[in-house]
Structure formats: C-alpha cells, structure tokens
Design a protein around this motif. Structure first.
Motif, PDB file in Angstrom:
ATOM      1  N   ARG A   2       0.855  -1.197   0.000  1.00  0.00           N
ATOM      2  CA  ARG A   2       0.000   0.000   0.000  1.00  0.00           C
ATOM      3  C   ARG A   2       0.889   1.245   0.000  1.00  0.00           C
ATOM      4  O   ARG A   2       0.679   2.178  -0.755  1.00  0.00           O
ATOM      5  CB  ARG A   2      -0.927  -0.004   1.219  1.00  0.00           C
ATOM      6  CG  ARG A   2      -1.874   1.198   1.238  1.00  0.00           C
ATOM      7  CD  ARG A   2      -2.774   1.229   2.460  1.00  0.00           C
ATOM      8  NE  ARG A   2      -3.771   0.177   2.436  1.00  0.00           N
ATOM      9  CZ  ARG A   2      -3.867  -0.810   3.318  1.00  0.00           C
ATOM     10  NH1 ARG A   2      -3.002  -0.881   4.315  1.00  0.00           N
ATOM     11  NH2 ARG A   2      -4.799  -1.713   3.222  1.00  0.00           N
ATOM     12  N   LEU A  17      -1.008  -1.215  -4.258  1.00  0.00           N
ATOM     13  CA  LEU A  17      -2.131  -2.026  -3.781  1.00  0.00           C
ATOM     14  C   LEU A  17      -3.464  -1.635  -4.418  1.00  0.00           C
ATOM     15  O   LEU A  17      -3.806  -0.463  -4.503  1.00  0.00           O
ATOM     16  CB  LEU A  17      -2.251  -1.909  -2.256  1.00  0.00           C
ATOM     17  CG  LEU A  17      -3.158  -2.963  -1.625  1.00  0.00           C
ATOM     18  CD1 LEU A  17      -2.498  -4.329  -1.700  1.00  0.00           C
ATOM     19  CD2 LEU A  17      -3.461  -2.609  -0.171  1.00  0.00           C
ATOM     20  N   GLU A  19      -7.331  -2.810  -3.688  1.00  0.00           N
ATOM     21  CA  GLU A  19      -8.197  -3.624  -2.833  1.00  0.00           C
ATOM     22  C   GLU A  19      -9.519  -3.889  -3.529  1.00  0.00           C
ATOM     23  O   GLU A  19     -10.156  -2.965  -4.046  1.00  0.00           O
ATOM     24  CB  GLU A  19      -8.415  -2.930  -1.496  1.00  0.00           C
ATOM     25  CG  GLU A  19      -7.218  -3.093  -0.586  1.00  0.00           C
ATOM     26  CD  GLU A  19      -7.232  -2.174   0.607  1.00  0.00           C
ATOM     27  OE1 GLU A  19      -7.361  -2.663   1.726  1.00  0.00           O
ATOM     28  OE2 GLU A  19      -7.123  -0.948   0.383  1.00  0.00           O
TER      29      GLU A  19
END
Ligand code: AMP
Length: 188
Positions: free
Chosen positions: A159, A164, A166
C-alpha cells in the motif's frame, strides 16, 4: 493482449486461486500458484515435497529461502516472460524482498498487487466447506492466523508503495473478476 505482472493476495478462502486462474485466462498470462506447485511436489514425492509436507499439513508457512528458490525458478521460465499472476507469494515481508530481487534478476517489473477482501466469518465458513481431506478446523484457523500475522504486513508495505488495489471479494465470482480487471486498469 495485455502483458501484466501481478501479485494476488488474500486470506485463505478469499477466492484468490479461482480469480488468479480466471484473470490469467483473460489477460493471457500464466497464473502461478505456489500452493499448487508445492502440492504437486508433495504428490510426486520429490525431495522438496518431502520437506514441505508436514509444514503444509499444519497450515504453517514453508521457509522463505525454499520459496525464493521455487518462485525464482518458475519466473525464469519462458511462459512467464511476458507477464504472470503470482497467487500466494509473497506471504512474508522477507519474501517481498526476495521477490524484488527475483524480479530485478529476471527483468520483470510489478504492475499491481491485488488484495481480495472477504469478511472473517465468511472466510471460516468457506474454508471449512472446501477443506482438504486432512484439514481440521484448527488447521483452518492456523492458516488464517498466519495470514494476519505474517501476510497483512506485506499488504501494508505494498500500500505504501502505491501498488495495492483492494477488491471486494464478497460477491459473485464474475463480479469479482470484473472488479479486478478494472482495478488493474485493463479492458479485455
Ligand atoms: P495455498 O494453496 O496458497 O493456500 O498454499 C497452501 C500451503 O502451501 C500454505 O498453507 C503453505 O504451507 C504453503 N505455501 C504456499 N505458498 C507459500 C509461500 N509463499 N510461503 C510459504 N508457504 C507457502
């Protein structure tokens, strides 16, 4: 065909293996599952298989040096040259560093890391429903615990690196696939 190098992360039972295979098919890149590679080694009774069998059966992680060898060899093969999806690696911060070195050595970059998010209660339900022959509930819970302790720090680190993506994994299989494809900014 899009050429992408991706890592898929997510707790056991999140649907990561299914999604890696589906997204790999859509992108035309191999889905490389370290869990499957190790299970094949166990089934074949190779030296590697004999070394990792008990560790896997207990739901613990195979050591980082062994995993770096397995992944380094696989990413060096021809079909991974134009991209891949790594399913189940890296699972520790040390493996993340090893992957950086493997990628540099094999001339790859990393385009994105997809984390498939599913609520804990659903993970336990799914894991018990599909559990492998010799998995007790205790082993299922050990796998989840190992994920929280060792793999969640990997997610935090990716992240920070801005890699990242999600994705909500608590949906139908096709919806999750579409969400992943749009999260990695691909239209196919
Ligand atoms: P999976 O199918 O990804 O859940 O993997 C099954 C088992 O293989 C895990 O519970 C571990 O014992 C082992 N394994 C797979 N990938 C890794 C990894 N990156 N590091 C350590 N152990 C792994």
């Amino acid at each position: 065909m899009a050429e992408l190098s991706l890592v898929f992360l997510g707790a056991p039972g999140c649907g990561k293996g299914t999604q890696a295979a589906l997204v790999g098919g859509r992108l035309g890149v191999p889905a490389i599952s370290t869990g499957e590679m190790l299970r094949a080694a166990v089934a074949e009774g190779t030296e590697l298989g004999q070394r990792v069998e008990r560790i896997m059966a207990a739901g613990e992680l195979v050591d980082d040096v062994t995993m770096a060898e397995v992944v380094g060899e696989r990413l060096g093969t021809a079909d991974a040259r134009d991209g891949f999806i790594l399913d189940g690696y890296p699972r520790t911060v040390a493996q993340m560093g090893a992957l950086d070195r493997i990628l540099a050595a094999t001339g790859h970059g990393l385009d994105a890391v997809v984390s498939i998010e599913v609520p804990e209660a659903e993970l336990v339900r799914r894991a018990l429903a599909r559990r492998r022959a010799d998995d007790s509930e205790e082993v299922v819970r050990t796998r989840l615990d190992v994920y929280r302790r060792k793999t969640e720090p990997v997610i935090a680190e990716y992240r920070q690196r801005g890699l990242l993506r999600e994705v909500d994994g608590f949906k139908g299989v096709e919806e999750v696939t579409d969400e992943i494809l749009s999260a990695v900014a691909v239209r196919v």
